[in-house]
Design an enzyme around this catalytic site. Structure first.
Site, PDB file in Angstrom:
ATOM      1  N   CYS A 141      33.413  54.389  40.571  1.00 33.17           N
ATOM      2  CA  CYS A 141      34.683  53.688  40.770  1.00 33.17           C
ATOM      3  C   CYS A 141      35.623  53.733  39.576  1.00 33.17           C
ATOM      4  CB  CYS A 141      34.431  52.247  41.188  1.00 33.17           C
ATOM      5  SG  CYS A 141      33.592  51.245  39.929  1.00 33.17           S
ATOM      6  N   HIS A 183      33.365  46.710  39.480  1.00 33.61           N
ATOM      7  CA  HIS A 183      34.017  47.603  40.446  1.00 33.61           C
ATOM      8  C   HIS A 183      35.520  47.523  40.239  1.00 33.61           C
ATOM      9  CE1 HIS A 183      34.770  49.961  43.969  1.00 33.61           C
ATOM     10  NE2 HIS A 183      35.498  49.004  44.509  1.00 33.61           N
ATOM     11  N   ASP A 218      40.712  51.738  47.891  1.00 34.33           N
ATOM     12  CA  ASP A 218      39.361  51.601  47.330  1.00 34.33           C
ATOM     13  C   ASP A 218      38.662  52.965  47.350  1.00 34.33           C
ATOM     14  OD1 ASP A 218      37.227  50.203  46.247  1.00 34.33           O
ATOM     15  OD2 ASP A 218      36.449  49.548  48.191  1.00 34.33           O
TER      16      ASP A 218
END
Length: 284
Positions: free
Chosen positions: A80, A114, A129
């Site tokens: 991420c 994250h 995302d």
């Protein structure tokens, strides 16, 4: 320590955005929801999510210059903190207004490990995302109750908390995935989260098993050192037990480039991880 991710600048100039857009097959254009959808879809279908370099002991950190080399030049993939920074820089280059957020995976009580994005357009804010393994292929409206159907698997955003602790929780088929808070994010915050995730501070979640994921024409493919899982649109999930050698081959099939020496090293690491888990199960 990647010092250029601990100051006040996101160092977006270290990314080669034209090379990124060429890599994912996107032509520049005016900032719009259609372009945001296209970039998000192309990103998750092109760039693998993986912790391969952590297992190989070659993880270079999440500084922008390192991310550029890993995801674009070396075609290695990442997780991420790499994916989110790269897409944020590209969207800003294309004229979008982007805010980086940090979140907690699996439980609201865990560390902020994250990163997701808030992208603002004339018609409101959108949630992106690109670096969460099995996650959405495109943006979602950033509003309470927003939904996105991914081939029969329902993703939903919900507003949680109150006041300064307000955040956005993402659920998949009713199961909590992560919650992103609204606190300001500085490069040092992302550096700290990356240090936790990569095992730089203590053994982290990416040090104990292989993770390799990507959206493909077959569906969403997820590889560990023991399984291959395919989630195809409108079809039951397929689970296949695989050997360590098959796991290395499957990771390469997802677009994670490894030379012959790295393939053998990764295979040996995966065999070692299996043996340690088996020994722990026997002793437990």
């Amino acid at each position: 320590m990647p010092a250029d991710l601990t100051g006040s600048s996101w160092r977006t100039e270290d990314f080669d955005i034209p090379a990124y857009l060429q890599r994912i097959g996107i032509e520049p254009g005016p900032a719009s929801l259609e372009l945001l959808e296209a970039v998000h879809q192309a990103h998750v279908r092109t760039l693998p999510f993986t912790n391969v370099d952590i297992l190989l002991g070659t993880y270079p950190g999440a500084a922008p210059a390192a991310v550029q080399r890993q995801l674009i030049e070396r075609r290695r993939g990442g997780y991420c903190f790499a994916h989110g920074q790269l897409m944020a820089a590209a969207l800003e280059h294309l004229g979008f207004e982007v805010t980086r957020h940090l979140g907690r995976v699996g439980s609201p009580d865990r560390a902020r490990t994250h990163t997701s994005l808030e992208v603002r357009l004339d018609d409101g804010a959108w949630f992106a995302d690109p670096g969460f393994g099995f996650s959405i292929r495109g943006p979602m409206p950033l509003r309470d109750g927003a939904e996105r159907d991914e081939g029969g698997r329902l993703f939903e955003l919900s507003l949680v908390g109150e006041g300064p602790s307000t955040g956005w929780a993402l659920h998949r088929d009713g199961e909590f995935q992560h919650v992103s808070d609204r606190l300001p994010v500085r490069p040092v915050d992302m550096h700290t989260g990356d240090q936790i995730t990569s095992g730089g501070l203590a053994p982290g979640p990416f040090t104990v098993m292989l993770m390799a994921n990507r959206w493909t024409d077959e569906g969403h493919v997820s590889i560990t050192d023991t399984t291959r899982v395919v989630r195809a649109d409108g079809k039951p999930t397929q689970h296949q037990e695989i050997t360590a050698r098959e796991a290395v081959d499957a990771a390469i099939e997802l677009g994670i480039e490894l030379d012959s020496s790295e393939r053998e090293t990764l295979h040996d690491v995966l065999v070692g991880l299996r043996r340690r888990r088996e020994a722990a199960e026997l002793s437990g």
